[in-house]
Design an enzyme around this catalytic site. Sequence first.
Site, PDB file in Angstrom:
ATOM      1  N   ARG A   1       0.855  -1.190   0.000  1.00 53.99           N
ATOM      2  CA  ARG A   1       0.000   0.000   0.000  1.00 53.99           C
ATOM      3  C   ARG A   1       0.889   1.238   0.000  1.00 53.99           C
ATOM      4  O   ARG A   1       2.002   1.221   0.526  1.00 53.99           O
ATOM      5  CB  ARG A   1      -0.907   0.021   1.229  1.00 53.99           C
ATOM      6  CG  ARG A   1      -1.829  -1.190   1.364  1.00 53.99           C
ATOM      7  CD  ARG A   1      -2.623  -1.113   2.663  1.00 53.99           C
ATOM      8  NE  ARG A   1      -3.545  -2.236   2.811  1.00 53.99           N
ATOM      9  CZ  ARG A   1      -3.262  -3.381   3.418  1.00 53.99           C
ATOM     10  NH1 ARG A   1      -2.057  -3.558   3.941  1.00 53.99           N
ATOM     11  NH2 ARG A   1      -4.150  -4.342   3.513  1.00 53.99           N
TER      12      ARG A   1
ATOM     13  N   LYS B   1      -0.721  -2.637   7.920  1.00 55.73           N
ATOM     14  CA  LYS B   1      -2.046  -2.305   8.419  1.00 55.73           C
ATOM     15  C   LYS B   1      -2.376  -3.174   9.634  1.00 55.73           C
ATOM     16  O   LYS B   1      -2.042  -4.346   9.695  1.00 55.73           O
ATOM     17  CB  LYS B   1      -3.087  -2.527   7.315  1.00 55.73           C
ATOM     18  CG  LYS B   1      -4.497  -2.100   7.716  1.00 55.73           C
ATOM     19  CD  LYS B   1      -5.484  -2.420   6.619  1.00 55.73           C
ATOM     20  CE  LYS B   1      -6.904  -2.071   7.068  1.00 55.73           C
ATOM     21  NZ  LYS B   1      -7.908  -2.485   6.062  1.00 55.73           N
TER      22      LYS B   1
ATOM     23  N   ARG C   1      -0.480  -1.774  -7.066  1.00 56.92           N
ATOM     24  CA  ARG C   1      -0.813  -2.877  -6.147  1.00 56.92           C
ATOM     25  C   ARG C   1      -1.702  -3.910  -6.848  1.00 56.92           C
ATOM     26  O   ARG C   1      -1.486  -5.120  -6.732  1.00 56.92           O
ATOM     27  CB  ARG C   1      -1.504  -2.312  -4.901  1.00 56.92           C
ATOM     28  CG  ARG C   1      -1.925  -3.339  -3.851  1.00 56.92           C
ATOM     29  CD  ARG C   1      -2.377  -2.590  -2.605  1.00 56.92           C
ATOM     30  NE  ARG C   1      -3.105  -3.410  -1.652  1.00 56.92           N
ATOM     31  CZ  ARG C   1      -2.544  -4.151  -0.704  1.00 56.92           C
ATOM     32  NH1 ARG C   1      -1.232  -4.227  -0.618  1.00 56.92           N
ATOM     33  NH2 ARG C   1      -3.290  -4.833   0.154  1.00 56.92           N
TER      34      ARG C   1
ATOM     35  N   TYR D   1      -9.606 -10.343  -6.844  1.00 54.51           N
ATOM     36  CA  TYR D   1      -8.673 -10.531  -7.956  1.00 54.51           C
ATOM     37  C   TYR D   1      -8.981 -11.767  -8.805  1.00 54.51           C
ATOM     38  O   TYR D   1      -8.328 -11.972  -9.831  1.00 54.51           O
ATOM     39  CB  TYR D   1      -7.243 -10.585  -7.428  1.00 54.51           C
ATOM     40  CG  TYR D   1      -6.826  -9.274  -6.820  1.00 54.51           C
ATOM     41  CD1 TYR D   1      -6.659  -8.136  -7.600  1.00 54.51           C
ATOM     42  CD2 TYR D   1      -6.638  -9.145  -5.437  1.00 54.51           C
ATOM     43  CE1 TYR D   1      -6.309  -6.915  -7.041  1.00 54.51           C
ATOM     44  CE2 TYR D   1      -6.284  -7.930  -4.871  1.00 54.51           C
ATOM     45  CZ  TYR D   1      -6.129  -6.828  -5.672  1.00 54.51           C
ATOM     46  OH  TYR D   1      -5.781  -5.621  -5.122  1.00 54.51           O
TER      47      TYR D   1
END
Length: 307
Positions: free
Chosen positions: A161, A187, A258, A291
């Site tokens: 990120r 995160k 990303r 994805y």
Amino acid sequence: MRTIRIQGRLTPKKALDAFAKKLAHDDASATTCTGYLHDVAGFFAWYGTVEGRRSPVSSVVAMDIGSYRDHLLDVDRLKASTVNRRLQALRRFYRFAVEAKWRKEDPTRKTKSVRTEKRLRPVALSNAETTALLRAASQTPRGLGVRNYALIQFMLQTGLRVDEVQRLRVGDVVLQARSGSLTFVGKGRRERTLPLNAAARRGLSRYLESRGEDLDEDAPLFASERGGKLSLRSIQHAVSATAERGGIKHAVAPHVLRHTFAIRFLEDNPNQLVMLSELLGHESLDTTAIYVRPSADDVARRLERES
């Protein structure tokens, strides 16, 4: 509307108080007022983590609004309806800021709402676009080619990120002749260790060598021209401006890099969704599953066959 006079410096709190009075003057319901103030304050808090002391009233630009929308979707994983509600609150506030003569233009004007139907697989760069992006990065003016090539290659090869990249220090990276790794806090304050492949190592090694041999471990991994930590906006601008110079026709922000990493990983490693989830730092496989959804091209080809 006449200029609203604020005694002393225009702080975020004073701006929100004035906005609350404006909403009340417009006969907005108590629920609407509370919701708008909460959502605008939430954006102010996010902007403070991104830009520090810069004013969330006067310094915000359209790119910041777009980045916030992407953050709500890709990091906070909020529903489209929730994101659109928060964007509506920002539109109302910044229209008011223009009317109050605090700003010359509305930064939300060009930001589109999120489509509420089921999302397709995120857009990734094609191989040709990736090559064009890296070539343009190496040719960045003002002597920044080595840094921008390393930065963009690093993001393409790790899928981090943008805020994770921005926080990296030199000491987070271990580079050896045939191996390399990156250890950092991502995160959720979870420590993660990722391997660095040859492409990422080459760009990074060349960049670090260009900065000298005595870099402190606490020095930023990717530095500004003055040697300080790059801001999120600087990284965003480096990516988008490089894509424009490279002739890529659609917008390219850091999250596109990303997405490109994730989609290329699954192309090379089919059925390895769990491993991809770990690499991306997702807490749930449901997040990573985006994805494996069909892309817009997949849907178009399917419709063509059925016609």
